[in-house]
Design a protein around this motif. Sequence first.
Motif, PDB file in Angstrom:
ATOM      1  N   ILE A 433       8.689  -2.495  -4.527  1.00 46.07           N
ATOM      2  CA  ILE A 433       7.403  -2.762  -5.181  1.00 46.07           C
ATOM      3  C   ILE A 433       7.107  -4.255  -5.175  1.00 46.07           C
ATOM      4  O   ILE A 433       5.970  -4.676  -4.937  1.00 46.07           O
ATOM      5  N   TRP A 438       3.033  -4.616  -5.389  1.00 49.54           N
ATOM      6  CA  TRP A 438       2.328  -3.491  -6.011  1.00 49.54           C
ATOM      7  C   TRP A 438       2.459  -3.474  -7.528  1.00 49.54           C
ATOM      8  O   TRP A 438       2.124  -2.469  -8.154  1.00 49.54           O
ATOM      9  N   ALA A 441      -0.834  -2.669  -9.199  1.00 47.46           N
ATOM     10  CA  ALA A 441      -1.358  -1.334  -8.893  1.00 47.46           C
ATOM     11  C   ALA A 441      -0.587  -0.256  -9.648  1.00 47.46           C
ATOM     12  O   ALA A 441      -1.180   0.659 -10.241  1.00 47.46           O
ATOM     13  N   SER A1282       0.729 -10.278  -0.825  1.00 43.79           N
ATOM     14  CA  SER A1282      -0.341  -9.437  -0.282  1.00 43.79           C
ATOM     15  C   SER A1282      -0.650  -9.783   1.170  1.00 43.79           C
ATOM     16  O   SER A1282      -1.235  -8.968   1.888  1.00 43.79           O
ATOM     17  N   PRO A1304      -1.595   2.938  -2.233  1.00 46.21           N
ATOM     18  CA  PRO A1304      -1.584   2.923  -3.708  1.00 46.21           C
ATOM     19  C   PRO A1304      -2.798   2.232  -4.320  1.00 46.21           C
ATOM     20  O   PRO A1304      -3.210   2.585  -5.419  1.00 46.21           O
ATOM     21  N   GLN A1305      -3.373   1.279  -3.612  1.00 48.65           N
ATOM     22  CA  GLN A1305      -4.501   0.544  -4.170  1.00 48.65           C
ATOM     23  C   GLN A1305      -5.848   1.143  -3.796  1.00 48.65           C
ATOM     24  O   GLN A1305      -6.891   0.629  -4.203  1.00 48.65           O
TER      25      GLN A1305
END
Length: 1470
Positions: A433, A438, A441, A1282, A1304-1305
């Motif tokens: 993660i 993430w 998110a 990112s 996921p986003q």
Amino acid sequence: MMFLLCSLLPIPRTPDYILPCSPGWRLRLAAAFMLSIFPLLDLLPVLLPPGAGPGPIGLEVLAGCVAAVAWTSHSLALWVLAHSPSGCSRGPCALALAAFLPAPALVLTLLWHCQKDTFLPPLRPGPLARLCLLILQLAAVLAYGLGWAAPGGPPEEPWTHEPFLSSGGREPEVAEDGESWLSRFSYAWLSPLLARGARGELRQPQDTCHLPHRLHPAYVARVFQAHWQEGARLWRTLYGAFGRYYLVLGLLKLVGTMLGFSGPLLLSLLVGFLEEGQEPLSHGLLYALGLGGGAVLGAVLQNQYGYEVQKVRLQAWGAVLNVLYHKALHLGPSRPPAGEVLNLLGTDSTRLLNFTESFHEAWGLPLQLAITLYLLYQQVGLAFVGGLVLALLLVPVNKVIATRIMASNQEMLQHKDARVKLMTELLSGIRVIKFFGWERALATRVEACRAQELGQLRIIKYLDAACVYLWAALPVVISIVIFITYVLMGHQLTATKVFTALALVRMLILPLNNFPWVINGLLEAKVSLDRIQHFLDLPVYNPQAYYSPEPPLEPSTVLELHEAVFSWDPAGTSQETFISHLEVKKGALVGIVGKVGCGKSSLLAAITGELHRLHGRVTVWGLSKGFGLATQEPWIQLATIRDNILFGKRFDAQLYREVLEACALNEDLSVLPAGDQTEVGEKGVTLSGGQRARIALARAVYQEKALYLLDDPLAAVDADVASHLLHRCILGVLSHTTRLLCTHRTEYLEKADLVLLLEDGRLVQAGPPSQILPLVQAVPKTRAKDGQEPGSARALLVQSLEDKEKGLEAEQSSCGRLLQEESKKEGAVALHVYRAYWRAVGCIMALATLFSLLLMQATRNGADWWLSYWISQLKAGGNGSGEVLASATQSPSRLFSPQLLLFSPGSLCTPVFPLPKATPSGSSDLRFYLTVYATIAGINSLCTLLRAVLFAAGTLRAAATLHCRLLQRVLQAPVSFFDSTPMGRVVNRFSSDVACVDDSLPFLLNILLANAVGLLGLLVMLGFGLPWLLLLLPPLSIMYYRVQRHYRASSRELRRLGSLTLSPLYTHLADTLAGLPVLRAAGATYRFEEENQRLLELNQRCQFASCATMQWLDIRLQLMGAAVVSAIAGIALIQHRQGLANPGLVGLALSYALSLTGLLSGLVSSFTKTEVMLVSVERMEEYSCDLAQEPQGHLLQATSWLTQGSVEFQDVVLVYRPGLPPALDGVTFRVQPGEKLGIVGRTGSGKSSLFLVLFRLVEPSAGRVLLDDTDTSQLELAELRSQLAIIPQEPFLFSGTVRENLDPQGLHEDRALWQVLEQCHLSEVVIFMGGLDSEVGEGGRNLSLGQRQLLCLARALLTNAKILCIDEATASVDQKTDQLLQQTICQRFANKTVLTIAHRLNTILNSDRVLVLHAGKVVGLDSPTALCDQGHSVFRQLLQSGLEGAAAPPGHPEPRVVAPELSPPSEQQG
């Protein structure tokens, strides 16, 4: 009184030996023995005519008998102490003080005899004999004092300082068992524990006393199992095991409830005695003694009832936890998520056993209500029916509210399950993660679950507030209705009627106010019971039914499957595994091959019984001996490496050395300071993937089984290590066993006896390797000269990577410990914890709540004052009807007289004046008084409603704020925190502690605030009415303060220890669920159950000690209150004897003494319980404030700062800890935009540290990293990560849909998702599952490991990052799919910068350049061709070792083994 004091003394246990008694103790014993006889001898002259004493005969007999009993008890206590180790000192001061208490009374009696001239003629035998006995008693007391002043033994420490529990390694004694009834009632056996708490020595669970035999988990489990059978109803079993004794405790509850009415009744009789002055003194004395005795007896019975109920609760809780764990060990293939099971352990088991506290209250409260209503009928006749009807009208309203609360409770628990499950998965995959950035998110997903949970909690809290408001406002409304009805029926209001009716109505508060909470507790218990029962009803793992009882037909056959159909679900809706016929001979090596998702792992799971067998037969020879199982995802416990390998088996040095050698672990252990005693993290997070695989393999080999199931143990290791494992382990140590080996590295199966080819879950072909392997090999074997053996080194990236070990060595120190003991605060709850909760509620909200609370109390007191003013105006009218006097004189001793309960504890805040005479009043005056009273009552009702709503809103806000802060802080913690912290410890914060902040803390805080303002209002009214009574407050406060301080010192630590010992239970259960197939195969279920019982016992010890100390406090507060009431009653009798007593003032004093002690007791109890609950806030704040955070950097103004994709390392030095060699030592290189760079090097060279520094999971010690000439240390972490992408070797999926795991986003359209699935050869699998919205299961359990890797690759294909980092992401896929994926990666990332850590060297041979690292330094950077041409380059040596690996003969020199390199958890911070 003396007997009472003796009962409070802490009496140590008699040792096994008798110590000699010193002269001083002998003198005290003799004096005490004589003093126990003198009071009885003193009774003889009393009977001689004429009367020889100053008081009535009854009084003299009673006083003499009480004195004899007290001195006898005192003598026994002295004897025990004199023959104990305390006999060398004076003993406790309190004991001597109790002995000297009668001295003033004896002196006063001697003065009385002097005044009466008893020793002057004419001499009377009776008085003279009594005078002589009096002098002997004084002499005995003097002798006692001499014996106390000079004990005559060798000088020792004072008794009060002697530790009961030796700190020198001696185990604490067993609690309660073998104690006398006196010690049990007074909890004197707790003195050692409380002394340790006062000295600050309660630091670990072992510091508490052992459990009584009845509460020991082994005994509880034995009793429970005697009534339990699979499929039984849990409540029936609990009733059979513990229910009968629990029902008998209801008798204690009944007697205690009845005694609760004795105080008001005797108080009414005593006030009547003082008013009339016509009854004999003996009656008044009996009333006073009955008042005190009833209070003492009621306190003891209620206390023992509460204590025994708590013990039954602990028994049932231990039994439920045992059966939950036993069920978890024997679950079939259909298993609930781990988070849901953890919730059953943490939340539902506790809510279920709240039943024990609610059941007896469910009938006890209505009983109190019925008795109070009857007494009310005695006062106002049928007028009470109006109020009763009003109360009954609220019952259906309450039922509707309770039903809605129950429904919301069920929904809230479902959302809580989802949140805890998501948090569990999030914590298990935290490294991936962080690589993907993430955190936000997934935090949003957790917050969404939390928002749904809080939505239901909000409904519950506001409904609770409405419930509390209705029942709290009801007494005032009932009073108005009753008074109006009484007047309309033609009666006149009098002081007696008003205040007695008001007192009785207020006695309804307890049953009416508590009944909704009791019903709510029962409903919650029912919800949790259903959830636990559903879990217990799940199908079990039953090897007797799964396997054929017949042995294989052929003696040489070990395993036989015939027409066998298996599935992961009982309905067979998932992909089935069908084996028409398979026989495996003893000693054979069977290879299993096939494409990704073809069912290889499912076949091994079917053999171990982890699947549903739908049809066919499975026969295993020697089934009782178990299997040697090495799963595809290695399961490692949080323990030392040796403990992981031994796995509970006895240590055999020779076998152990052979196993270490066969599994290539010797060199790994040699570089660790603690060797095989080094502790590894939970799930082996501090090890590389190859190390985990080899330790798991070593564990299986050490078990010495006949049948081994090996699920791709060669996938995560280098080629030379794989060759070592093949020749030294699989073909070496295990050569005499039967082995089933799943692998994609087909070159290692050439020596197999049989190879099975699977496709879509079916065995399509079986034969020798020469026949089967060409069907699955992607390229002819002749191309192996290019070094294209499919090998794999380690899952370095996901677990903080290889280079971490160097720092870990120092971190673990010489003992090899990685896991740090969970920190535990000591002392009082710090002020910052209160401030944190205040801020979480909100300053304005908290002030508004307090203001509404004060306003509510002020209007309540105002209503009481108005009633007293009204009666005073009636008295001023002067025309009394004499109703009070008449009713009092008609039957002064009648139990239910009109004066009943005039000064009852119910009228807490009523300033009662001496009883006035009633007077008729006009209708206009009556209307005026009733209107004002109703107005004040209405304002009070509104304030009550406002306070309930504001309090609910404030606590809900605090619950949301504290959870949000905790979540954000934990997600921003460095990876090192998760490496060294068991997941159960973190989950405990998000489960039990959050549940406490949501529910338990607000409930107790509400009671605390109500008690505080109630006490404040009482003191104001007391000071207004009778100021002289306030003089009793300071000494009473000092006494209460000392008792509660002594108690709180231990209660806080016991609560903290209780939370500390709960975390290992969570961790052990989660660990068990994760490794269920392995521990079943090894036959370790019994050992794991024993470990669970050991952990449960430690937690039970803390919980039992906490319950016992609470009862210790309760009995002392109750007895002190009874002593105060008895003292005031005694003073009243003395004043009455002298003609100085004012009945009204005495009654008021007694009324307020009862109320004051009750409120002080409630205040101390609620404050200590609230402080105990604040430990949960403290634990959450510990993470929210003290947890180290990753350095965040700064957000750039430019929106697209990374446009080219260049990477540059400038003199980067990485030292994990001072004193350690650098993991990276001056690394300098530059990668041009769009360049493909392979990274190679032997283990420990620093390859993985490059990625750690690039993603800033670790901050470099020196130098800097530039991306497009931008220093990464200046970037915000989220912005940096990112713009980078990574494909890890070990996949991470969370429970949810395919769409959520891919994106996921939510940034991409479905068309793009299907496109990448097609490129990764997953589209057919996803279509079969049900499309993008199909569930992947917890951790991706609905997919094979290879399919999970492909899904993670598809996730990376979606990215638009300019820089891609790859860590051999295709280790668990077959060779054909691997080649296609490599082509896909080359096409999709053609214009992007790609950094590849090479585990399979064929993946980097087409790279533009290769970076070669050695000992943290760059030793080569050139094209692959140029590096190969260098004669003795490291790159060339790596290629050669890969070429030689697969073909190495058994006699080949030992290949290079892996040296671990991990990063220290504590160093990964900014």
